[in-house]
Design a protein around this motif. Structure first.
Motif, PDB file in Angstrom:
ATOM      1  N   THR A  26      41.980 -30.554 -35.255  1.00  0.00           N
ATOM      2  CA  THR A  26      40.977 -31.816 -36.548  1.00  0.00           C
ATOM      3  C   THR A  26      42.618 -30.582 -37.595  1.00  0.00           C
ATOM      4  OG1 THR A  26      39.678 -31.711 -35.681  1.00  0.00           O
ATOM      5  CG2 THR A  26      39.497 -31.327 -37.815  1.00  0.00           C
ATOM      6  N   ALA A  27      42.423 -31.531 -38.990  1.00  0.00           N
ATOM      7  CA  ALA A  27      43.102 -31.558 -39.705  1.00  0.00           C
ATOM      8  C   ALA A  27      42.553 -31.709 -40.795  1.00  0.00           C
ATOM      9  CB  ALA A  27      44.344 -32.137 -39.749  1.00  0.00           C
ATOM     10  N   ILE A  52      38.067 -34.210 -44.850  1.00  0.00           N
ATOM     11  CA  ILE A  52      38.153 -33.273 -46.306  1.00  0.00           C
ATOM     12  C   ILE A  52      36.999 -32.331 -45.997  1.00  0.00           C
ATOM     13  CG2 ILE A  52      37.668 -33.727 -48.930  1.00  0.00           C
ATOM     14  CD1 ILE A  52      38.123 -36.169 -48.696  1.00  0.00           C
ATOM     15  N   ALA A  53      37.790 -31.250 -46.489  1.00  0.00           N
ATOM     16  CA  ALA A  53      36.863 -30.299 -46.636  1.00  0.00           C
ATOM     17  C   ALA A  53      37.886 -28.707 -47.360  1.00  0.00           C
ATOM     18  CB  ALA A  53      36.831 -29.947 -44.993  1.00  0.00           C
ATOM     19  N   ASP A  54      36.609 -27.625 -47.543  1.00  0.00           N
ATOM     20  CA  ASP A  54      36.476 -26.612 -48.481  1.00  0.00           C
ATOM     21  C   ASP A  54      37.144 -25.386 -47.130  1.00  0.00           C
ATOM     22  OD1 ASP A  54      36.724 -23.919 -49.629  1.00  0.00           O
ATOM     23  OD2 ASP A  54      35.702 -25.640 -51.215  1.00  0.00           O
ATOM     24  N   ALA A  55      37.557 -24.530 -47.363  1.00  0.00           N
ATOM     25  CA  ALA A  55      37.946 -23.448 -46.299  1.00  0.00           C
ATOM     26  C   ALA A  55      37.091 -22.495 -46.406  1.00  0.00           C
ATOM     27  CB  ALA A  55      39.460 -22.860 -46.252  1.00  0.00           C
ATOM     28  N   THR A  56      37.070 -22.439 -47.390  1.00  0.00           N
ATOM     29  CA  THR A  56      35.473 -21.067 -47.830  1.00  0.00           C
ATOM     30  C   THR A  56      34.058 -22.169 -47.317  1.00  0.00           C
ATOM     31  OG1 THR A  56      34.868 -22.425 -50.102  1.00  0.00           O
ATOM     32  CG2 THR A  56      36.955 -20.565 -49.865  1.00  0.00           C
ATOM     33  N   ALA A  57      34.290 -23.116 -47.190  1.00  0.00           N
ATOM     34  CA  ALA A  57      32.447 -23.536 -46.698  1.00  0.00           C
ATOM     35  C   ALA A  57      33.113 -24.595 -45.505  1.00  0.00           C
ATOM     36  CB  ALA A  57      31.812 -24.479 -47.846  1.00  0.00           C
ATOM     37  N   LEU A  58      33.479 -23.949 -44.371  1.00  0.00           N
ATOM     38  CA  LEU A  58      33.859 -24.920 -43.013  1.00  0.00           C
ATOM     39  C   LEU A  58      32.065 -25.740 -42.460  1.00  0.00           C
ATOM     40  CD1 LEU A  58      36.694 -22.998 -41.290  1.00  0.00           C
ATOM     41  CD2 LEU A  58      36.496 -24.968 -42.815  1.00  0.00           C
ATOM     42  N   PRO A  59      32.554 -27.039 -42.254  1.00  0.00           N
ATOM     43  CA  PRO A  59      31.285 -27.571 -41.633  1.00  0.00           C
ATOM     44  C   PRO A  59      31.227 -27.666 -40.190  1.00  0.00           C
ATOM     45  CG  PRO A  59      33.291 -29.395 -42.339  1.00  0.00           C
ATOM     46  CD  PRO A  59      33.612 -28.197 -42.349  1.00  0.00           C
ATOM     47  N   GLU A  61      30.956 -25.698 -37.117  1.00  0.00           N
ATOM     48  CA  GLU A  61      30.094 -24.227 -36.040  1.00  0.00           C
ATOM     49  C   GLU A  61      30.793 -23.557 -35.345  1.00  0.00           C
ATOM     50  OE1 GLU A  61      26.434 -24.457 -34.770  1.00  0.00           O
ATOM     51  OE2 GLU A  61      26.470 -25.782 -35.956  1.00  0.00           O
ATOM     52  N   GLY A  62      30.320 -22.271 -35.308  1.00  0.00           N
ATOM     53  CA  GLY A  62      31.585 -20.740 -35.418  1.00  0.00           C
ATOM     54  C   GLY A  62      32.652 -21.017 -34.547  1.00  0.00           C
ATOM     55  N   ASP A  63      32.250 -22.058 -33.612  1.00  0.00           N
ATOM     56  CA  ASP A  63      32.786 -21.760 -32.072  1.00  0.00           C
ATOM     57  C   ASP A  63      33.091 -23.516 -32.038  1.00  0.00           C
ATOM     58  OD1 ASP A  63      30.136 -23.686 -31.278  1.00  0.00           O
ATOM     59  OD2 ASP A  63      29.776 -21.816 -29.047  1.00  0.00           O
ATOM     60  N   ALA A  64      33.935 -23.985 -32.405  1.00  0.00           N
ATOM     61  CA  ALA A  64      34.068 -24.964 -32.580  1.00  0.00           C
ATOM     62  C   ALA A  64      35.374 -25.547 -32.167  1.00  0.00           C
ATOM     63  CB  ALA A  64      33.565 -26.410 -33.868  1.00  0.00           C
ATOM     64  N   PHE A  65      36.175 -24.421 -32.328  1.00  0.00           N
ATOM     65  CA  PHE A  65      37.698 -24.547 -32.074  1.00  0.00           C
ATOM     66  C   PHE A  65      38.257 -22.808 -31.322  1.00  0.00           C
ATOM     67  CE2 PHE A  65      36.945 -27.075 -36.189  1.00  0.00           C
ATOM     68  CZ  PHE A  65      37.502 -27.585 -35.840  1.00  0.00           C
TER      69      PHE A  65
END
Length: 77
Positions: A26-27, A52-59, A61-65
């Protein structure tokens, strides 16, 4: 794998080439135009999702990657 600040997809393409074919990538980028530019560098059948996403507010879950890379997220002049 999550790539933060993917921009034009230069690193995305290298990651896709280096990763096992079953790894989903996911990029993300904060710019609404960059994913369109980056998509042109990736073949349609390759498991890459652009978002499209902001690195300071990732959309996500904490364990998604399992891994996160950010090669161009902070650039100093």
């Amino acid at each position: 794998m999550l790539e933060i600040a993917a921009g034009t997809g230069i690193v995305t393409g290298h990651l896709r080439d280096a990763l096992a074919k079953d790894v989903r990538l996911t990029a993300i980028d904060v710019s609404d135009s960059m994913p369109d530019v980056a998509r042109k560098k990736i073949l349609a059948h390759e498991p890459v999702t652009f978002q499209i996403a902001d690195a300071t507010a990732l959309p996500f879950e904490g364990d998604a990657f399992d891994a996160v890379v950010c090669p161009f997220g902070v650039m100093l002049r």
